[in-house]
Design an enzyme around this catalytic site. Structure first.
Site, PDB file in Angstrom:
ATOM      1  N   ASN A  10       0.859  -1.186   0.000  1.00 19.31           N
ATOM      2  CA  ASN A  10       0.000   0.000   0.000  1.00 19.31           C
ATOM      3  C   ASN A  10       0.904   1.248   0.000  1.00 19.31           C
ATOM      4  OD1 ASN A  10      -1.388   2.287   1.115  1.00 19.31           O
ATOM      5  ND2 ASN A  10      -3.052   0.933   1.690  1.00 19.31           N
ATOM      6  N   HIS A  13       1.065   6.324   1.685  1.00 13.18           N
ATOM      7  CA  HIS A  13       1.835   7.297   2.459  1.00 13.18           C
ATOM      8  C   HIS A  13       3.007   7.908   1.691  1.00 13.18           C
ATOM      9  CE1 HIS A  13      -0.921   6.877   5.615  1.00 13.18           C
ATOM     10  NE2 HIS A  13      -0.714   5.578   5.703  1.00 13.18           N
ATOM     11  N   HIS A  46      -5.727   3.726  -1.474  1.00 10.91           N
ATOM     12  CA  HIS A  46      -7.051   4.079  -0.946  1.00 10.91           C
ATOM     13  C   HIS A  46      -7.362   5.505  -1.373  1.00 10.91           C
ATOM     14  CE1 HIS A  46      -9.747   4.311   2.944  1.00 10.91           C
ATOM     15  NE2 HIS A  46     -10.415   4.588   1.832  1.00 10.91           N
ATOM     16  N   ARG A  48      -9.417   8.189  -0.666  1.00  6.52           N
ATOM     17  CA  ARG A  48     -10.338   8.565   0.396  1.00  6.52           C
ATOM     18  C   ARG A  48     -11.222   9.716  -0.054  1.00  6.52           C
ATOM     19  NH1 ARG A  48      -8.773   6.490   5.722  1.00  6.52           N
ATOM     20  NH2 ARG A  48     -10.460   7.779   6.471  1.00  6.52           N
ATOM     21  N   ARG A  52      -6.998  12.951   1.215  1.00  2.00           N
ATOM     22  CA  ARG A  52      -5.879  13.406   2.066  1.00  2.00           C
ATOM     23  C   ARG A  52      -4.527  12.915   1.547  1.00  2.00           C
ATOM     24  NH1 ARG A  52      -7.074  10.032   7.535  1.00  2.00           N
ATOM     25  NH2 ARG A  52      -9.073  11.067   7.274  1.00  2.00           N
ATOM     26  N   GLU A  73      -8.857   0.550  -2.681  1.00  2.00           N
ATOM     27  CA  GLU A  73      -9.752   0.557  -1.524  1.00  2.00           C
ATOM     28  C   GLU A  73     -10.766   1.670  -1.686  1.00  2.00           C
ATOM     29  OE1 GLU A  73      -7.439   0.990   2.009  1.00  2.00           O
ATOM     30  OE2 GLU A  73      -6.218  -0.756   1.555  1.00  2.00           O
ATOM     31  N   THR A 104      -8.177   3.697   8.648  1.00  2.00           N
ATOM     32  CA  THR A 104      -9.393   2.881   8.724  1.00  2.00           C
ATOM     33  C   THR A 104      -9.436   2.161  10.067  1.00  2.00           C
ATOM     34  OG1 THR A 104      -9.024   2.529   6.374  1.00  2.00           O
ATOM     35  CG2 THR A 104     -10.764   1.241   7.390  1.00  2.00           C
ATOM     36  N   GLU A 154     -10.856  -9.336   3.390  1.00  3.35           N
ATOM     37  CA  GLU A 154      -9.559  -8.939   3.936  1.00  3.35           C
ATOM     38  C   GLU A 154      -9.766  -8.800   5.435  1.00  3.35           C
ATOM     39  OE1 GLU A 154      -7.100  -6.045   1.979  1.00  3.35           O
ATOM     40  OE2 GLU A 154      -6.301  -5.347   3.910  1.00  3.35           O
ATOM     41  N   HIS A 193      -3.490  -4.467   7.897  1.00  2.00           N
ATOM     42  CA  HIS A 193      -3.606  -3.285   8.756  1.00  2.00           C
ATOM     43  C   HIS A 193      -2.700  -3.431   9.976  1.00  2.00           C
ATOM     44  CE1 HIS A 193      -5.100   0.432  10.429  1.00  2.00           C
ATOM     45  NE2 HIS A 193      -5.685   0.643   9.265  1.00  2.00           N
TER      46      HIS A 193
HETATM   47  N1  PXP Z   1      -5.838  -2.953   4.344  1.00  2.85           N
HETATM   48  C1  PXP Z   1      -6.789  -1.988   4.385  1.00  2.85           C
HETATM   49  C2  PXP Z   1      -8.164  -2.348   3.968  1.00  2.85           C
HETATM   50  C3  PXP Z   1      -6.464  -0.680   4.767  1.00  2.85           C
HETATM   51  O1  PXP Z   1      -7.420   0.263   4.808  1.00  2.85           O
HETATM   52  C4  PXP Z   1      -5.136  -0.375   5.093  1.00  2.85           C
HETATM   53  C5  PXP Z   1      -4.762   1.034   5.454  1.00  2.85           C
HETATM   54  O2  PXP Z   1      -4.995   1.866   4.382  1.00  2.85           O
HETATM   55  C6  PXP Z   1      -4.183  -1.405   5.018  1.00  2.85           C
HETATM   56  C7  PXP Z   1      -4.554  -2.681   4.668  1.00  2.85           C
HETATM   57  C8  PXP Z   1      -2.737  -1.159   5.332  1.00  2.85           C
HETATM   58  O3  PXP Z   1      -2.601  -0.808   6.665  1.00  2.85           O
HETATM   59  P1  PXP Z   1      -1.199  -0.264   7.186  1.00  2.85           P
HETATM   60  O4  PXP Z   1      -0.943   1.016   6.468  1.00  2.85           O
HETATM   61  O5  PXP Z   1      -1.403  -0.113   8.647  1.00  2.85           O
HETATM   62  O6  PXP Z   1      -0.182  -1.314   6.828  1.00  2.85           O
END
Ligand code: PXP
Length: 242
Positions: A10, A13, A46, A48, A52, A73, A104, A154, A193
């Site tokens: 992901n 960031h 994602h 959003r 952001r 997402e 999330t 997930e 997550h």
């Molecule tokens: N899975 C989902 C559905 C999420 O919303 C997120 C955060 O955007 C992640 C995985 C990844 O989480 P993390 O950034 O804490 O690794």
């Protein structure tokens, strides 16, 4: 046990750093390319509602340039559904979204809005997009996910990630049971997550789990190690789990 667990990286960031200054760097597309060259099996972002981090233009640019599948997402809003249907990612992951949250916070309430989830799954699948539902490892939610027509769940590992020792073991047990239940219902099992190099191995060791989605920790490690080594290091770790 399936031999190799898929790693979804992901890259939200990377966009967070860019948006902090409202400039054009670092490039999300460049990040996607480095991640896929370093062992990512898919790239997750994602989009959003408040934009952001990831922007609409990022999603379209990634769709055009990635070699590996794109997992987008999305909240269950009409606006997001329109965007996702036009971008056509390989996967859409339905997530709950609150404007004020830092990230999330909990799983989607599938049981409480089953008809809406079924309708969105159907619309996405008719467009050739596979659907996963981001849910807590909860019997009722997994059961409802099975009834929704989704391709995958997930499992939300945030509670697992935030606990200390004994409570973490209990949460791992919940994840294990939920993953088996989902597998029995014919759902693919993904998880994610809050995972990082210190807590990922027990989750990667759950037999039914086929894919992990990891973001914040990989981008944080990339500050010191570089993105290529951060992703490659996680890949090596996951290979140790199986
Ligand atoms: N899975 C989902 C559905 C999420 O919303 C997120 C955060 O955007 C992640 C995985 C990844 O989480 P993390 O950034 O804490 O690794």
């Amino acid at each position: 046990m399936p031999k190799r667990i898929r790693l979804g990286v992901n890259i939200d960031h990377v966009a967070t750093v860019r948006q902090a200054r409202g400039v054009s760097y670092p490039s999300v597309v460049h990040a996607g390319h480095i991640a896929e060259l370093s062992g990512a099996d898919l790239i997750t972002v994602h989009l959003r509602e408040d934009r952001r981090h990831i922007q609409d233009t990022d999603v379209r640019a990634l769709r055009e340039s990635l070699q590996v599948p794109l997992n987008l997402e999305m909240a269950l809003t009409d606006e997001m559904l329109d965007i996702v249907l036009s971008v056509k990612p390989d996967w859409a992951c339905l997530v709950p979204e609150k404007r004020e949250e830092l990230t999330t916070e909990g799983g989607l309430d599938v049981a409480g809005q089953l008809q809406r989830v079924q309708d969105v799954c159907q619309a996405l699948q008719q467009a050739g997009i596979k659907v996963s539902l981001f849910v807590d490892p909860d019997r009722e939610q997994i059961q409802a996910s099975g009834a929704s027509g989704a391709d995958a769940v997930e499992l939300h590992t945030g509670t697992y990630a935030n606990q200390v020792k004994k409570a973490q073991q209990e949460e791992l047990q919940r994840l294990s049971l939920a993953s088996q239940q989902a597998g029995t219902l014919g759902l693919q099992v993904h998880a994610g997550h809050g995972l990082n190099r210190h807590n990922v191995l027990p989750v990667a060791g759950l037999e039914a789990v086929e894919e992990l989605n990891i973001g914040h920790a990989l981008i944080a490690d990339a500050v010191f190690l570089g993105l290529a080594e951060s992703v490659a290091g996680m890949r090596r770790l996951l290979d140790q789990a199986r």
